[in-house]
Design a protein around this motif. Structure first.
Motif, PDB file in Angstrom:
ATOM      1  N   GLU A  97       4.834   7.859  -3.145  1.00 65.48           N
ATOM      2  CA  GLU A  97       4.096   9.108  -2.867  1.00 65.48           C
ATOM      3  C   GLU A  97       3.498   9.090  -1.465  1.00 65.48           C
ATOM      4  N   LEU A  98       3.280   7.887  -0.939  1.00 64.10           N
ATOM      5  CA  LEU A  98       2.599   7.822   0.358  1.00 64.10           C
ATOM      6  C   LEU A  98       3.570   7.897   1.528  1.00 64.10           C
ATOM      7  N   PHE A 132       0.818  -1.205   0.000  1.00 60.90           N
ATOM      8  CA  PHE A 132       0.000   0.000   0.000  1.00 60.90           C
ATOM      9  C   PHE A 132       0.856   1.261   0.000  1.00 60.90           C
ATOM     10  N   THR A 178       3.225   3.350  -1.402  1.00 61.79           N
ATOM     11  CA  THR A 178       4.003   3.701  -2.588  1.00 61.79           C
ATOM     12  C   THR A 178       4.875   4.903  -2.241  1.00 61.79           C
ATOM     13  N   ARG A 237      -1.279  12.979  -5.142  1.00 63.20           N
ATOM     14  CA  ARG A 237      -0.469  12.452  -6.234  1.00 63.20           C
ATOM     15  C   ARG A 237      -0.460  10.920  -6.241  1.00 63.20           C
ATOM     16  N   SER A 238      -0.832  10.335  -5.111  1.00 62.89           N
ATOM     17  CA  SER A 238      -0.689   8.888  -4.948  1.00 62.89           C
ATOM     18  C   SER A 238      -1.515   8.115  -5.961  1.00 62.89           C
ATOM     19  N   GLN A 239      -0.926   7.037  -6.460  1.00 64.50           N
ATOM     20  CA  GLN A 239      -1.627   6.199  -7.431  1.00 64.50           C
ATOM     21  C   GLN A 239      -2.837   5.506  -6.801  1.00 64.50           C
ATOM     22  N   LYS A 240      -2.767   5.288  -5.484  1.00 66.72           N
ATOM     23  CA  LYS A 240      -3.855   4.577  -4.817  1.00 66.72           C
ATOM     24  C   LYS A 240      -5.157   5.370  -4.877  1.00 66.72           C
TER      25      LYS A 240
END
Lengths: 294, 348
Positions: free
Chosen positions: A264-265, A260, A262, B134-137
């Motif tokens: 960006e997270l 979960f 990534t 921005r997150s792909q999730k």
């Protein structure tokens, strides 16, 4: 679990963590000397890294490194004298806003002078990866960790064994008593800011080769450093260093093993950690709970 | 009704009239800029209720604006699985409410945090939210780093001007009603001394979360309106810098003064667009050439002017003006200054 991947991720997490630890230590140093949380710490570090970049174009790495540290020291001390001192007695809100003003000014100044282009920044630790038990480790990462540990030890020895270090501690803990004993408290505070800027400069120069050098480079690093400082207790230097390494390794392992999370997270995770600590253990792991006077 | 109230109401009516007529005399481009000023004005009103009145700092109001902006974008566009395709102006109040609810909820952790820690938490919010967008999730909702394109074409300056000011003026009145009433008094009590406020029966959890909620509602409305002229929103439409610039506007306008927020909004807008030229014009006199189109110049101006206000006039421009104007208004109407009656000596 793949042992090689794990070891590599831990070391690269320690390298990131070393940078967070340096910046967190800078924040703690300033918090202990002047009770200010310096929101401009990251931008000051970024600025000195740009200075280092310019110096690097004129000379080899290590002389530029030393000159940058000297510049950072003078810059940090000057900031304390010129803009922080006038608001020493003002409310928290005012002081925070002064550091925010510094944040904007420094960021804009670098954009103005150096333009927002991305730049490569050299690392002094080059060469083949180090191989330990069949696992490859990047030399730059090992270098960052070693440099940070060395800096922390030097700083600790300075505060523990020198007269100046003692005077600085005295000025931070009991300004009035220190002044009565002949310590020039104002200058000790400026020195504290100077040392913090030096730590920031090291953090900046070690971060720049990992990412590319640009004016917003240190903003995420600052958030990790805040999380590290708060994790360790905002007034605890040892806590800041341990917090920095913990955050670095923790975030790296989360990004590697939890699908979960990534890239960006990673920042939102750091944010969640920050809020979590503030809610459940506001004094941090090594901090003492301050009694509030009614 | 006091004379002071009449003077204020008169000034407000005059201001409304001037705002209504102004687009007849200026170019469409200036109208567009002044429409954006209305957007900043709304955001600053909210931030001022929180910071100026309730005394709670927020370095993350750009994030609340972002929540508002994304709400409008999601509701209006035909993007992804959620295609409501609503009218964009109809979504503005919804955007405000969504941001308001998030702000209200953020008020709960904020309850336990004071001063420095609250600043840290809100600052982290401002930094974390663009990465979250921005997150792909979450790309199914936020469009990831490609963002969302709004259906409306770039509006004319006059259209934006009238729309934004039609939102801004009622919200100014609302803010004024909040601030002068029971709620505002409670906020100021919290700001001055939490302990004294609690002792007088003011519930800290209630008033702090409500202050966050109201102020995030204002930010959400402003963020939604900002999304309309930009026609497409990305994670970087609401950057960290926005949160910081809002705080700059509040301080320069004058913490605690609602009308001062108009000055703060003008400051935000025109330092960004015209500030570098003004600086160059001043420096031309001494023959210094700065590269005034360089990207960092507005930031340097924001920072230095904020520093100047903090070091010299902490009540901001509104405070300075009030000091100047009071000399004049004291002649029109006299505000009785309540002096402590000199204690009469008791004759023994």
């Amino acid at each position: 679990m793949d042992g090689q991947l794990f070891a590599q991720q831990v070391v690269s997490g320690l390298a990131n963590g070393a940078v967070y630890a340096s910046l967190a230590l800078a924040l703690v140093l300033i918090y202990r000397t002047t009770h200010v949380v310096n929101f401009a710490q990251g931008e000051m570090a970024m600025f000195t890294t740009f200075v280092a970049w310019s110096l690097n174009n004129r000379m080899s790495y290590w002389p530029a490194f030393v000159l940058t540290l000297a510049f950072a020291f003078v810059f940090g001390a000057a900031i304390e004298r010129v803009v922080i001192r006038p608001v020493e007695q003002a409310s928290h809100l005012t002081v925070i806003m002064v550091t925010i003003a510094l944040f904007v000014t420094v960021n804009g100044f670098v954009l103005w002078v150096w333009t927002p282009d991305l730049r490569d920044f050299p690392t002094p630790f080059t060469g083949e990866p180090v191989v330990v038990a069949g696992v490859f480790f990047a030399r730059h990462e090992i270098g960052i960790i070693a440099l940070t540990v060395a800096t922390v030890v030097v700083l600790w020895a300075f505060f523990r064994f020198t007269k100046l270090g003692l005077a600085m501690r005295a000025a931070a803990i009991r300004p009035e008593a220190a002044r009565l004993l002949g310590v020039r408290v104002g200058w000790m505070l400026a020195l504290g800011w100077g040392f913090a800027a030096v730590l920031g400069a090291i953090a900046g120069m070690m971060t720049a080769p990992l990412r590319l050098l640009d004016p917003n480079m240190m903003q995420p690093v600052l958030i990790y450093a805040f999380a590290a400082a708060v994790l360790g207790g905002i007034a605890s230097p040892a806590g800041a260093v341990i917090g920095g390494f913990t955050i670095g390794v923790g975030i790296n392992l989360l990004a590697t093993y939890v699908d979960f999370v990534t890239p960006e997270l990673e920042l939102p995770v750091a944010f969640a950690v920050l809020i979590g600590i503030l809610l459940f253990r506001p004094a941090g792991i090594f901090g003492r709970v301050a009694a509030r006077r009614v | 009704m006091s004379v002071g109230f009449a003077v204020r109401a008169g000034a407000f009516v005059l201001a409304v009239g001037a705002i209504a007529l102004l687009p007849r005399f200026i170019s469409d481009f200036r109208a567009l800029q002044l429409g954006t000023v209305a957007i900043f004005f709304i955001a600053l009103l909210g931030l001022n209720i929180l910071t100026g009145h309730a005394g709670q700092i927020s370095l993350g109001h750009g994030a609340f604006m972002g929540i508002g902006g994304y709400t409008t974008a999601v509701l209006t566009s035909d993007f992804g699985g959620l295609s409501w395709e609503m009218n964009d102006l109809a979504t503005v109040p919804i955007a405000g409410l969504v941001a308001g609810v998030v702000g209200f909820l953020f008020g709960f952790p904020a309850l336990r945090l004071a001063g420095v820690y609250l600043a840290l938490a809100t600052f982290a919010l401002a930094v974390a939210l663009p990465s979250l967008a921005r997150s792909q999730k979450l790309a199914g909702i936020t469009g990831g780093s490609e963002g969302i394109i709004l259906p409306r074409l770039p509006p004319t300056g006059d259209w934006l001007y009238y729309v934004c000011w039609s939102f801004a003026l009622p919200m100014f009145v609302l803010a004024w009603l909040i601030v002068r009433g029971r709620l505002g008094r409670a906020f100021r009590a919290v700001r001055e001394s939490e302990i004294a406020a609690v002792s007088s029966g003011i519930s800290l959890p209630l008033y702090k979360t409500v202050a966050f909620g109201i102020s995030a509602f204002y930010a959400g409305v402003a963020g939604a309106l900002l999304a309309i002229p930009t026609t497409a929103i990305f994670p970087d439409t609401y950057p960290v810098a926005l949160s910081i610039i809002l705080l700059t506007g509040v301080v320069v306008g004058g913490l605690g003064s609602l009308a001062g927020m108009a000055i703060g909004a003008l400051f935000i807008q025109f330092i960004q667009t015209d500030g570098p030229q003004w600086l160059q014009a001043v420096l031309d006199r001494v023959g210094v050439d700065i590269n005034e189109t360089a990207p960092g110049v507005p930031s340097v101006l924001y920072g230095l002017l904020l520093l100047a206000v903090l070091l010299t006039a902490r009540s901001g421009v509104a405070g300075l003006l009030a000091r100047g104007v009071s000399v004049l208004t004291n002649r029109i109407y006299h505000r009785p200054i309540k002096r402590q009656a000199t204690p009469s000596r008791r004759e023994a």
